[in-house]
Design a protein around this motif. Sequence first.
Motif, PDB file in Angstrom:
ATOM      1  N   ASP A   1       0.803  -1.223   0.000  1.00 52.20           N
ATOM      2  CA  ASP A   1       0.000   0.000   0.000  1.00 52.20           C
ATOM      3  C   ASP A   1       0.831   1.266   0.000  1.00 52.20           C
ATOM      4  O   ASP A   1       0.301   2.358  -0.197  1.00 52.20           O
ATOM      5  CB  ASP A   1      -0.928   0.019   1.222  1.00 52.20           C
ATOM      6  N   GLY A   2       2.119   1.134   0.245  1.00 54.89           N
ATOM      7  CA  GLY A   2       2.969   2.317   0.235  1.00 54.89           C
ATOM      8  C   GLY A   2       4.324   2.040   0.830  1.00 54.89           C
ATOM      9  O   GLY A   2       4.646   0.907   1.211  1.00 54.89           O
ATOM     10  N   VAL A   3       5.103   3.089   0.899  1.00 49.72           N
ATOM     11  CA  VAL A   3       6.449   3.007   1.438  1.00 49.72           C
ATOM     12  C   VAL A   3       6.717   4.288   2.220  1.00 49.72           C
ATOM     13  O   VAL A   3       6.240   5.365   1.845  1.00 49.72           O
ATOM     14  CB  VAL A   3       7.486   2.801   0.306  1.00 49.72           C
ATOM     15  N   CYS A   4       7.436   4.151   3.331  1.00 53.55           N
ATOM     16  CA  CYS A   4       7.868   5.331   4.074  1.00 53.55           C
ATOM     17  C   CYS A   4       9.340   5.173   4.420  1.00 53.55           C
ATOM     18  O   CYS A   4       9.887   4.069   4.334  1.00 53.55           O
ATOM     19  CB  CYS A   4       7.022   5.565   5.328  1.00 53.55           C
ATOM     20  N   LEU A   5       9.965   6.257   4.778  1.00 56.50           N
ATOM     21  CA  LEU A   5      11.381   6.224   5.130  1.00 56.50           C
ATOM     22  C   LEU A   5      11.544   5.966   6.621  1.00 56.50           C
ATOM     23  O   LEU A   5      10.649   6.266   7.418  1.00 56.50           O
ATOM     24  CB  LEU A   5      12.047   7.542   4.756  1.00 56.50           C
ATOM     25  N   ALA A   6      12.684   5.424   6.990  1.00 55.71           N
ATOM     26  CA  ALA A   6      13.043   5.238   8.396  1.00 55.71           C
ATOM     27  C   ALA A   6      14.163   6.213   8.729  1.00 55.71           C
ATOM     28  O   ALA A   6      15.025   6.507   7.896  1.00 55.71           O
ATOM     29  CB  ALA A   6      13.498   3.810   8.642  1.00 55.71           C
ATOM     30  N   ASP A   7      14.154   6.709   9.955  1.00 55.45           N
ATOM     31  CA  ASP A   7      15.191   7.637  10.395  1.00 55.45           C
ATOM     32  C   ASP A   7      16.437   6.867  10.847  1.00 55.45           C
ATOM     33  O   ASP A   7      16.514   5.643  10.709  1.00 55.45           O
ATOM     34  CB  ASP A   7      14.661   8.566  11.486  1.00 55.45           C
ATOM     35  N   ALA A   8      17.394   7.581  11.402  1.00 55.45           N
ATOM     36  CA  ALA A   8      18.663   6.975  11.805  1.00 55.45           C
ATOM     37  C   ALA A   8      18.483   5.893  12.858  1.00 55.45           C
ATOM     38  O   ALA A   8      19.283   4.957  12.934  1.00 55.45           O
ATOM     39  CB  ALA A   8      19.612   8.053  12.307  1.00 55.45           C
ATOM     40  N   SER A   9      17.430   5.964  13.659  1.00 55.68           N
ATOM     41  CA  SER A   9      17.194   4.944  14.686  1.00 55.68           C
ATOM     42  C   SER A   9      16.425   3.746  14.121  1.00 55.68           C
ATOM     43  O   SER A   9      16.183   2.781  14.842  1.00 55.68           O
ATOM     44  CB  SER A   9      16.416   5.547  15.863  1.00 55.68           C
ATOM     45  N   GLY A  10      16.017   3.817  12.855  1.00 55.55           N
ATOM     46  CA  GLY A  10      15.248   2.744  12.238  1.00 55.55           C
ATOM     47  C   GLY A  10      13.752   2.894  12.402  1.00 55.55           C
ATOM     48  O   GLY A  10      12.983   2.056  11.941  1.00 55.55           O
ATOM     49  N   ARG A  11      13.323   3.968  13.051  1.00 51.95           N
ATOM     50  CA  ARG A  11      11.898   4.195  13.287  1.00 51.95           C
ATOM     51  C   ARG A  11      11.212   4.713  12.014  1.00 51.95           C
ATOM     52  O   ARG A  11      11.690   5.656  11.384  1.00 51.95           O
ATOM     53  CB  ARG A  11      11.720   5.203  14.421  1.00 51.95           C
ATOM     54  N   PRO A  12      10.079   4.106  11.633  1.00 58.04           N
ATOM     55  CA  PRO A  12       9.363   4.584  10.447  1.00 58.04           C
ATOM     56  C   PRO A  12       8.927   6.042  10.612  1.00 58.04           C
ATOM     57  O   PRO A  12       8.434   6.433  11.675  1.00 58.04           O
ATOM     58  CB  PRO A  12       8.138   3.665  10.372  1.00 58.04           C
ATOM     59  N   GLN A  13       9.103   6.796   9.565  1.00 54.96           N
ATOM     60  CA  GLN A  13       8.668   8.190   9.517  1.00 54.96           C
ATOM     61  C   GLN A  13       7.442   8.246   8.606  1.00 54.96           C
ATOM     62  O   GLN A  13       7.547   8.436   7.402  1.00 54.96           O
ATOM     63  CB  GLN A  13       9.798   9.092   9.008  1.00 54.96           C
ATOM     64  N   TRP A  14       6.280   8.022   9.200  1.00 53.88           N
ATOM     65  CA  TRP A  14       5.031   7.911   8.431  1.00 53.88           C
ATOM     66  C   TRP A  14       4.750   9.168   7.625  1.00 53.88           C
ATOM     67  O   TRP A  14       4.070   9.102   6.598  1.00 53.88           O
ATOM     68  CB  TRP A  14       3.859   7.623   9.375  1.00 53.88           C
TER      69      TRP A  14
ATOM     70  N   ASP B   1      -3.508  -0.610   9.435  1.00 51.76           N
ATOM     71  CA  ASP B   1      -3.919  -1.810   8.703  1.00 51.76           C
ATOM     72  C   ASP B   1      -3.409  -1.854   7.271  1.00 51.76           C
ATOM     73  O   ASP B   1      -3.785  -2.752   6.514  1.00 51.76           O
ATOM     74  CB  ASP B   1      -5.448  -1.927   8.711  1.00 51.76           C
ATOM     75  N   LEU B   2      -2.557  -0.917   6.897  1.00 50.51           N
ATOM     76  CA  LEU B   2      -2.015  -0.889   5.538  1.00 50.51           C
ATOM     77  C   LEU B   2      -0.696  -1.663   5.468  1.00 50.51           C
ATOM     78  O   LEU B   2       0.041  -1.748   6.452  1.00 50.51           O
ATOM     79  CB  LEU B   2      -1.795   0.548   5.074  1.00 50.51           C
ATOM     80  N   ALA B   3      -0.402  -2.207   4.306  1.00 48.18           N
ATOM     81  CA  ALA B   3       0.861  -2.912   4.067  1.00 48.18           C
ATOM     82  C   ALA B   3       1.879  -1.890   3.576  1.00 48.18           C
ATOM     83  O   ALA B   3       1.906  -1.541   2.391  1.00 48.18           O
ATOM     84  CB  ALA B   3       0.659  -4.007   3.034  1.00 48.18           C
ATOM     85  N   ILE B   4       2.693  -1.415   4.505  1.00 49.38           N
ATOM     86  CA  ILE B   4       3.647  -0.350   4.189  1.00 49.38           C
ATOM     87  C   ILE B   4       5.068  -0.868   4.361  1.00 49.38           C
ATOM     88  O   ILE B   4       5.423  -1.403   5.418  1.00 49.38           O
ATOM     89  CB  ILE B   4       3.412   0.877   5.084  1.00 49.38           C
ATOM     90  N   ALA B   5       5.860  -0.697   3.334  1.00 53.11           N
ATOM     91  CA  ALA B   5       7.275  -1.051   3.395  1.00 53.11           C
ATOM     92  C   ALA B   5       8.039   0.120   3.991  1.00 53.11           C
ATOM     93  O   ALA B   5       7.665   1.281   3.800  1.00 53.11           O
ATOM     94  CB  ALA B   5       7.791  -1.367   1.998  1.00 53.11           C
ATOM     95  N   VAL B   6       9.091  -0.179   4.715  1.00 48.48           N
ATOM     96  CA  VAL B   6       9.913   0.859   5.341  1.00 48.48           C
ATOM     97  C   VAL B   6      11.318   0.765   4.759  1.00 48.48           C
ATOM     98  O   VAL B   6      11.913  -0.318   4.738  1.00 48.48           O
ATOM     99  CB  VAL B   6       9.947   0.695   6.874  1.00 48.48           C
ATOM    100  N   VAL B   7      11.821   1.889   4.275  1.00 45.79           N
ATOM    101  CA  VAL B   7      13.138   1.953   3.651  1.00 45.79           C
ATOM    102  C   VAL B   7      14.061   2.793   4.525  1.00 45.79           C
ATOM    103  O   VAL B   7      13.725   3.933   4.864  1.00 45.79           O
ATOM    104  CB  VAL B   7      13.044   2.578   2.236  1.00 45.79           C
ATOM    105  N   ALA B   8      15.199   2.242   4.874  1.00 40.99           N
ATOM    106  CA  ALA B   8      16.176   2.989   5.667  1.00 40.99           C
ATOM    107  C   ALA B   8      16.813   4.063   4.787  1.00 40.99           C
ATOM    108  O   ALA B   8      17.438   3.760   3.777  1.00 40.99           O
ATOM    109  CB  ALA B   8      17.243   2.048   6.207  1.00 40.99           C
ATOM    110  N   ALA B   9      16.607   5.303   5.175  1.00 42.62           N
ATOM    111  CA  ALA B   9      17.185   6.443   4.460  1.00 42.62           C
ATOM    112  C   ALA B   9      17.350   7.584   5.453  1.00 42.62           C
ATOM    113  O   ALA B   9      16.680   8.609   5.364  1.00 42.62           O
ATOM    114  CB  ALA B   9      16.289   6.845   3.293  1.00 42.62           C
ATOM    115  N   PRO B  10      18.234   7.389   6.450  1.00 46.45           N
ATOM    116  CA  PRO B  10      18.318   8.356   7.545  1.00 46.45           C
ATOM    117  C   PRO B  10      18.647   9.783   7.100  1.00 46.45           C
ATOM    118  O   PRO B  10      18.123  10.728   7.672  1.00 46.45           O
ATOM    119  CB  PRO B  10      19.396   7.794   8.465  1.00 46.45           C
TER     120      PRO B  10
END
Length: 189
Positions: free
Chosen positions: A116-129, A161-170
């Motif tokens: 359903d989408g993709v969001c970036l992760a910060d330096a700590s690996g936390r998703p940045q919705w 409830d969405l299928a969201i991929a998380v990409v590391a891009a601090p």
Amino acid sequence: MNAGAILLAGGRATRMGGIDKPRVEVRGRALLQWAVDAVSGCEPIVIAGPESSVSGAAPVWVREDPPFAGPAAAIVAALDLMDAEWTYVLACDLPFAGDAVAVLAASIDLFPADTDGVCLADASGRPQWLTGLYRTAALRGAASLLPDRGRDASVRALLDDLAIAVVAAPAAARDIDTWEDVRQIEEDE
């Protein structure tokens, strides 16, 4: 890609003394302008926040009801104007918004078609919705399940409830939360 954009510019910036954070200049340009420039090829560009001037694009302005009801409510209000297949959702505190948009656009084809989408992760690996690219239909469906048009709901509740991929891009996900963040980014230039 058929994409629109929702830019969130209506927060309180309490950690910065309540200033109008999207208007803070970083590296010679207002944070809001960095976001608008990053999504300049999108249609429509909807900015959720108090109206002001930006150069380049001709955005549409909306406001969550009531103002300051949170980013989920702002997304819900902006979705009423979204007709693109994909929607960038960007907080207007990203000094590297162009890099974030480039990473998101390049990443979307790396995941299964039912993502359903993709969001970036910060330096700590936390998703940045609020640094994401989402299927508009999925966002709209999730928004319809929130009570009171998302008022005071978390963005996590909106996307839960969405299928969201998380990409590391601090580096691309780096945001401005404090005056110290501004100082560090200016020094890193």
